[in-house]
Scaffold this motif. Structure first.
Motif, mmCIF file in Angstrom:
data_model
loop_
_atom_site.group_PDB
_atom_site.id
_atom_site.type_symbol
_atom_site.label_atom_id
_atom_site.label_comp_id
_atom_site.label_asym_id
_atom_site.label_seq_id
_atom_site.Cartn_x
_atom_site.Cartn_y
_atom_site.Cartn_z
ATOM 1 N N PRO A 161 79.991 -18.175 59.892
ATOM 2 C CA PRO A 161 79.153 -17.819 58.743
ATOM 3 C C PRO A 161 79.992 -17.441 57.527
ATOM 4 O O PRO A 161 81.086 -16.892 57.655
ATOM 5 C CB PRO A 161 78.362 -16.615 59.243
ATOM 6 N N TRP A 162 79.446 -17.766 56.374
ATOM 7 C CA TRP A 162 80.074 -17.334 55.136
ATOM 8 C C TRP A 162 79.940 -15.820 55.027
ATOM 9 O O TRP A 162 78.953 -15.240 55.499
ATOM 10 C CB TRP A 162 79.408 -17.981 53.940
ATOM 11 N N LYS A 163 80.881 -15.205 54.371
ATOM 12 C CA LYS A 163 80.876 -13.751 54.203
ATOM 13 C C LYS A 163 80.248 -13.318 52.880
ATOM 14 O O LYS A 163 80.130 -12.132 52.612
ATOM 15 C CB LYS A 163 82.315 -13.204 54.292
ATOM 16 N N ASP A 164 79.817 -14.275 52.061
ATOM 17 C CA ASP A 164 79.221 -13.956 50.760
ATOM 18 C C ASP A 164 77.937 -13.137 50.941
ATOM 19 O O ASP A 164 77.201 -13.363 51.914
ATOM 20 C CB ASP A 164 78.831 -15.236 50.011
ATOM 21 N N PRO A 165 77.629 -12.243 49.990
ATOM 22 C CA PRO A 165 76.305 -11.605 49.987
ATOM 23 C C PRO A 165 75.235 -12.700 49.881
ATOM 24 O O PRO A 165 75.502 -13.777 49.321
ATOM 25 C CB PRO A 165 76.320 -10.733 48.736
ATOM 26 N N PRO A 166 74.037 -12.456 50.406
ATOM 27 C CA PRO A 166 73.011 -13.509 50.441
ATOM 28 C C PRO A 166 72.748 -14.215 49.107
ATOM 29 O O PRO A 166 72.709 -15.450 49.067
ATOM 30 C CB PRO A 166 71.768 -12.777 50.954
ATOM 31 N N ALA A 167 72.573 -13.488 48.037
ATOM 32 C CA ALA A 167 72.284 -14.139 46.751
ATOM 33 C C ALA A 167 73.448 -15.024 46.312
ATOM 34 O O ALA A 167 73.240 -16.125 45.778
ATOM 35 C CB ALA A 167 71.960 -13.097 45.681
ATOM 36 N N ASP A 168 74.673 -14.558 46.536
ATOM 37 C CA ASP A 168 75.850 -15.357 46.188
ATOM 38 C C ASP A 168 75.951 -16.595 47.071
ATOM 39 O O ASP A 168 76.325 -17.674 46.603
ATOM 40 C CB ASP A 168 77.125 -14.522 46.319
ATOM 41 N N ALA A 169 75.630 -16.449 48.352
ATOM 42 C CA ALA A 169 75.676 -17.587 49.272
ATOM 43 C C ALA A 169 74.659 -18.647 48.868
ATOM 44 O O ALA A 169 74.958 -19.847 48.879
ATOM 45 C CB ALA A 169 75.431 -17.120 50.705
ATOM 46 N N ALA A 170 73.449 -18.215 48.497
ATOM 47 C CA ALA A 170 72.419 -19.165 48.068
ATOM 48 C C ALA A 170 72.875 -19.895 46.805
ATOM 49 O O ALA A 170 72.735 -21.124 46.704
ATOM 50 C CB ALA A 170 71.098 -18.450 47.835
ATOM 51 N N ALA A 171 73.444 -19.159 45.858
ATOM 52 C CA ALA A 171 73.941 -19.780 44.628
ATOM 53 C C ALA A 171 75.083 -20.745 44.940
ATOM 54 O O ALA A 171 75.193 -21.812 44.320
ATOM 55 C CB ALA A 171 74.399 -18.701 43.647
ATOM 56 N N ARG A 172 75.921 -20.398 45.896
ATOM 57 C CA ARG A 172 77.034 -21.263 46.298
ATOM 58 C C ARG A 172 76.516 -22.578 46.879
ATOM 59 O O ARG A 172 77.023 -23.655 46.554
ATOM 60 C CB ARG A 172 77.901 -20.525 47.318
ATOM 61 N N VAL A 173 75.497 -22.506 47.744
ATOM 62 C CA VAL A 173 74.927 -23.720 48.338
ATOM 63 C C VAL A 173 74.348 -24.613 47.245
ATOM 64 O O VAL A 173 74.649 -25.807 47.185
ATOM 65 C CB VAL A 173 73.844 -23.379 49.387
ATOM 66 N N VAL A 174 73.526 -24.035 46.380
ATOM 67 C CA VAL A 174 72.903 -24.833 45.319
ATOM 68 C C VAL A 174 73.970 -25.373 44.373
ATOM 69 O O VAL A 174 73.893 -26.529 43.939
ATOM 70 C CB VAL A 174 71.832 -24.012 44.567
ATOM 71 N N GLY A 175 74.992 -24.581 44.083
ATOM 72 C CA GLY A 175 76.094 -25.057 43.248
ATOM 73 C C GLY A 175 76.816 -26.240 43.866
ATOM 74 O O GLY A 175 77.203 -27.182 43.161
ATOM 75 N N ASN A 176 76.985 -26.199 45.183
ATOM 76 C CA ASN A 176 77.621 -27.325 45.878
ATOM 77 C C ASN A 176 76.785 -28.593 45.751
ATOM 78 O O ASN A 176 77.330 -29.689 45.581
ATOM 79 C CB ASN A 176 77.849 -26.995 47.351
ATOM 80 N N ILE A 177 75.472 -28.442 45.836
ATOM 81 C CA ILE A 177 74.591 -29.614 45.686
ATOM 82 C C ILE A 177 74.629 -30.105 44.244
ATOM 83 O O ILE A 177 74.706 -31.307 43.988
ATOM 84 C CB ILE A 177 73.142 -29.297 46.107
ATOM 85 N N ASP A 178 74.560 -29.167 43.296
ATOM 86 C CA ASP A 178 74.617 -29.545 41.879
ATOM 87 C C ASP A 178 75.902 -30.299 41.564
ATOM 88 O O ASP A 178 75.903 -31.219 40.745
ATOM 89 C CB ASP A 178 74.518 -28.305 40.981
ATOM 90 N N SER A 179 76.998 -29.926 42.229
ATOM 91 C CA SER A 179 78.297 -30.552 41.940
ATOM 92 C C SER A 179 78.325 -32.033 42.289
ATOM 93 O O SER A 179 79.150 -32.775 41.756
ATOM 94 C CB SER A 179 79.424 -29.810 42.665
ATOM 95 N N VAL A 180 77.431 -32.461 43.162
ATOM 96 C CA VAL A 180 77.339 -33.889 43.494
ATOM 97 C C VAL A 180 76.085 -34.519 42.890
ATOM 98 O O VAL A 180 75.691 -35.619 43.262
ATOM 99 C CB VAL A 180 77.388 -34.144 45.033
ATOM 100 N N GLY A 181 75.458 -33.797 41.980
ATOM 101 C CA GLY A 181 74.289 -34.326 41.288
ATOM 102 C C GLY A 181 73.092 -34.587 42.186
ATOM 103 O O GLY A 181 72.257 -35.399 41.861
ATOM 104 N N TRP A 182 73.037 -33.942 43.315
ATOM 105 C CA TRP A 182 71.956 -34.085 44.299
ATOM 106 C C TRP A 182 71.903 -35.475 44.916
ATOM 107 O O TRP A 182 71.125 -35.720 45.818
ATOM 108 C CB TRP A 182 70.593 -33.719 43.703
ATOM 109 N N ASN A 183 72.717 -36.401 44.453
ATOM 110 C CA ASN A 183 72.663 -37.773 44.942
ATOM 111 C C ASN A 183 73.403 -37.969 46.253
ATOM 112 O O ASN A 183 73.111 -38.888 46.999
ATOM 113 C CB ASN A 183 73.228 -38.735 43.889
ATOM 114 N N PHE A 184 74.375 -37.129 46.506
ATOM 115 C CA PHE A 184 75.191 -37.282 47.707
ATOM 116 C C PHE A 184 75.159 -35.999 48.525
ATOM 117 O O PHE A 184 76.182 -35.524 49.008
ATOM 118 C CB PHE A 184 76.632 -37.658 47.325
ATOM 119 N N VAL A 185 73.952 -35.454 48.663
ATOM 120 C CA VAL A 185 73.803 -34.168 49.341
ATOM 121 C C VAL A 185 74.328 -34.215 50.772
ATOM 122 O O VAL A 185 74.794 -33.214 51.300
ATOM 123 C CB VAL A 185 72.347 -33.670 49.277
#
Length: 113
Positions: free
Chosen positions: A69-93
């Protein structure tokens, strides 16, 4: 159908048997919003936030010891996941490798459904 609770319950039920891949959550949102790409993204983002910030699931990676598991606080972890998806433009999720594991709270909810 409840916009958030129904798919959250479906994902948590899947998580009773195994870890859940991020792509499964995004694909479920796309199925719920056929033909509405922006609506699918909005729903997927809401689901990710609900699962993590609601402490139903924890994101992480598969490593040598299994689920890590990631050690990030929940809100930071959620932002990290969405940021990772945004980084690929949602096209290569499916290239964004994040796994989700039910918490004890998530398992309890899934078993009650």
């Amino acid at each position: 159908m409840n916009e958030i609770n129904d798919p959250v319950d479906e994902i948590l039920e899947e998580g009773l048997d195994d870890w859940v891949m991020l792509v499964s959550i995004v694909r479920l949102a796309e199925e719920r919003r056929l033909g509405d790409q922006q609506g699918a993204r909005t729903l997927a983002t809401a689901l990710i936030h609900e699962l993590i910030v609601g402490e139903w699931m924890v994101p992480g990676e598969i490593g040598n010891s299994g689920f890590e598991p990631w050690k990030d606080p929940p809100a930071d972890a959620a932002a990290r996941v969405v940021g990772n998806i945004d980084s690929v433009g949602w096209n290569f999720v499916d290239n964004v490798v994040v796994w989700f594991d039910n918490t004890d709270k998530g398992n309890q909810r899934a078993e009650e459904v």
